[in-house]
Design a protein around this motif. Structure first.
Motif, PDB file in Angstrom:
ATOM      1  N   THR A   1       0.663  -1.153  -0.272  1.00  0.00           N
ATOM      2  CA  THR A   1      -0.194   0.006   0.151  1.00  0.00           C
ATOM      3  C   THR A   1       0.620   1.486  -0.462  1.00  0.00           C
ATOM      4  OG1 THR A   1      -0.417   0.313   2.286  1.00  0.00           O
ATOM      5  CG2 THR A   1      -1.590  -1.482   1.289  1.00  0.00           C
ATOM      6  N   ARG A   2      -0.101   2.606  -0.345  1.00  0.00           N
ATOM      7  CA  ARG A   2       0.939   3.371   0.247  1.00  0.00           C
ATOM      8  C   ARG A   2       1.644   3.968   1.270  1.00  0.00           C
ATOM      9  NH1 ARG A   2      -2.683   4.890  -3.436  1.00  0.00           N
ATOM     10  NH2 ARG A   2      -4.064   5.224  -2.100  1.00  0.00           N
ATOM     11  N   ALA A   3       2.214   4.213   1.222  1.00  0.00           N
ATOM     12  CA  ALA A   3       2.965   4.136   3.028  1.00  0.00           C
ATOM     13  C   ALA A   3       2.310   5.096   4.212  1.00  0.00           C
ATOM     14  CB  ALA A   3       4.159   5.562   2.899  1.00  0.00           C
ATOM     15  N   GLU A   4       1.603   6.003   3.266  1.00  0.00           N
ATOM     16  CA  GLU A   4      -0.145   6.645   4.426  1.00  0.00           C
ATOM     17  C   GLU A   4      -1.041   5.291   5.320  1.00  0.00           C
ATOM     18  OE1 GLU A   4      -0.543   8.636   0.650  1.00  0.00           O
ATOM     19  OE2 GLU A   4       1.053   7.456   1.312  1.00  0.00           O
ATOM     20  N   ASP A   5      -0.750   4.548   4.564  1.00  0.00           N
ATOM     21  CA  ASP A   5      -1.892   3.735   4.388  1.00  0.00           C
ATOM     22  C   ASP A   5      -2.036   2.239   5.065  1.00  0.00           C
ATOM     23  OD1 ASP A   5      -3.963   5.604   3.345  1.00  0.00           O
ATOM     24  OD2 ASP A   5      -2.996   4.417   1.212  1.00  0.00           O
ATOM     25  N   THR A   6      -1.120   1.888   6.340  1.00  0.00           N
ATOM     26  CA  THR A   6      -0.495   1.278   7.134  1.00  0.00           C
ATOM     27  C   THR A   6      -2.094   0.672   8.162  1.00  0.00           C
ATOM     28  OG1 THR A   6      -0.363   3.008   9.015  1.00  0.00           O
ATOM     29  CG2 THR A   6       1.963   2.305   7.714  1.00  0.00           C
ATOM     30  N   ASP A   7      -3.019   1.363   7.930  1.00  0.00           N
ATOM     31  CA  ASP A   7      -3.955   0.325   8.622  1.00  0.00           C
ATOM     32  C   ASP A   7      -4.850  -0.365   7.668  1.00  0.00           C
ATOM     33  OD1 ASP A   7      -4.939   3.005   6.629  1.00  0.00           O
ATOM     34  OD2 ASP A   7      -7.082   3.109   8.012  1.00  0.00           O
ATOM     35  N   LEU A   8      -5.271  -0.167   6.167  1.00  0.00           N
ATOM     36  CA  LEU A   8      -5.155  -0.533   5.114  1.00  0.00           C
ATOM     37  C   LEU A   8      -4.005  -2.340   5.143  1.00  0.00           C
ATOM     38  CD1 LEU A   8      -6.764  -1.771   2.555  1.00  0.00           C
ATOM     39  CD2 LEU A   8      -5.398  -0.138   1.514  1.00  0.00           C
ATOM     40  N   ARG A   9      -2.690  -1.880   4.440  1.00  0.00           N
ATOM     41  CA  ARG A   9      -1.911  -2.679   5.127  1.00  0.00           C
ATOM     42  C   ARG A   9      -2.159  -4.021   6.404  1.00  0.00           C
ATOM     43  NH1 ARG A   9       3.348  -2.963   7.123  1.00  0.00           N
ATOM     44  NH2 ARG A   9       3.015  -1.083   8.639  1.00  0.00           N
ATOM     45  N   ASP A  10      -2.678  -3.687   7.273  1.00  0.00           N
ATOM     46  CA  ASP A  10      -3.018  -3.911   8.789  1.00  0.00           C
ATOM     47  C   ASP A  10      -3.959  -5.154   8.382  1.00  0.00           C
ATOM     48  OD1 ASP A  10       0.279  -3.363  10.009  1.00  0.00           O
ATOM     49  OD2 ASP A  10      -1.966  -1.216  10.810  1.00  0.00           O
TER      50      ASP A  10
END
Length: 282
Positions: free
Chosen positions: A233-242
């Motif tokens: 994901t984009r760097a700011e989208d860690t919640d999506l990555r999680d």
């Protein structure tokens, strides 16, 4: 008094509008996916058995995993089939929500993108034509190899050169870069190049399907190669990555992922739950 009340009303309305605007801007990609009921992904459907087109549909290991993600999100899917060179730039340009195609986790990439848990692994190998008498990497000296443009195997070609030189050779004559690995396969079959440099899973599957056309040569020793393949994901989208990690983790723990490995590769690649990211990764 009326003026004060009117001004107070205007201030209240402005504050409400500002708060609403702030919330809208603060919404993460994951929140927007849930609010809109749609998710968009970028895929390069030219790398079997990870992602490829069959009977007009994108299928493969990634497609099966993506189906589980979409089911968990309970949303509709829009999938963009793009050349690999446009995948990461497209993600940064926000043309889609996340990357659902296999990308090697490298130190440089892990400092720029948020990578998921690995879904497959593969060391770099060379594939040759089945009728080629070569038996070792050393015999690639002075010959032409091919790999995919912008892929993680491009720098591995430099390490192959160093290996050949260290063993008394001059290195490969040329490393040609193609839009897709599928183009590399055609070039190899046609004699345009002498070997394809790619991660093992894709090569092993192709050799299994076409043993009279292609054969594995040898693994390329590469110190700076990360063998874990994942989505990002984009760097700011860690919640999506999680969130993606939650789905991939469940599939790993209950064995679903390994059944898919058997289905698409014919063998299982054990996936780590930790320690797969380089130091200081996102």
């Amino acid at each position: 008094m009326n003026i004060t009340r009117r001004n107070l009303g205007l201030l209240t309305a402005a504050a409400t509008a500002t708060a609403m605007t702030g919330r809208a801007f603060a919404a993460t990609t994951l929140e927007n996916i849930r609010q809109t009921g749609t998710v968009s992904v970028g895929t390069e459907a030219a790398l079997p058995p990870f992602e490829f087109v069959q009977d007009g549909k994108i299928v493969g290991l990634g497609s099966d995993i993506l189906a589980e993600v979409v089911k968990a999100l309970n949303v509709k899917l829009t999938q963009f089939d793009l050349p690999f060179s446009g995948i990461l730039p497209g993600l940064l340009a926000k043309k889609f929500d996340f990357v659902a195609t296999t990308i090697s986790i490298t130190e440089e990439r892990a400092h720029k993108y948020a990578f998921t848990r690995p879904i497959a692994s593969g060391a770099p190998w060379i594939m040759k034509r089945a009728n080629d008498p070569m038996k070792s990497l050393k015999e690639l000296d002075g010959k032409v190899i091919g790999t995919q443009i912008a892929s993680n195997t491009v720098p591995v070609a430099d390490e192959l050169n160093q290996y050949l030189i260290a063993n008394g050779g001059k290195g490969v004559a040329e490393t040609k870069q193609y839009t897709s690995f599928a183009d590399c396969y055609v070039a190899l079959a046609n004699g345009e190049i002498d070997g394809v440099l790619q991660a093992l899973p894709g090569l092993a599957t192709l050799v299994k399907e076409k043993p009279k056309v292609f054969a594995l040569l040898e693994e390329v020793p590469a110190k700076n190669f990360y063998a874990h393949l994942a989505w990002c994901t984009r760097a700011e989208d860690t919640d999506l990555r999680d969130f993606l990690n939650t789905v991939i983790g469940r599939m790993t723990d209950d064995g679903t992922l390994y059944k898919l490995h058997e289905k698409w590769f014919g063998f299982v690649m054990k996936m780590p739950s930790s320690g797969y990211l380089p130091p200081n990764a996102i």
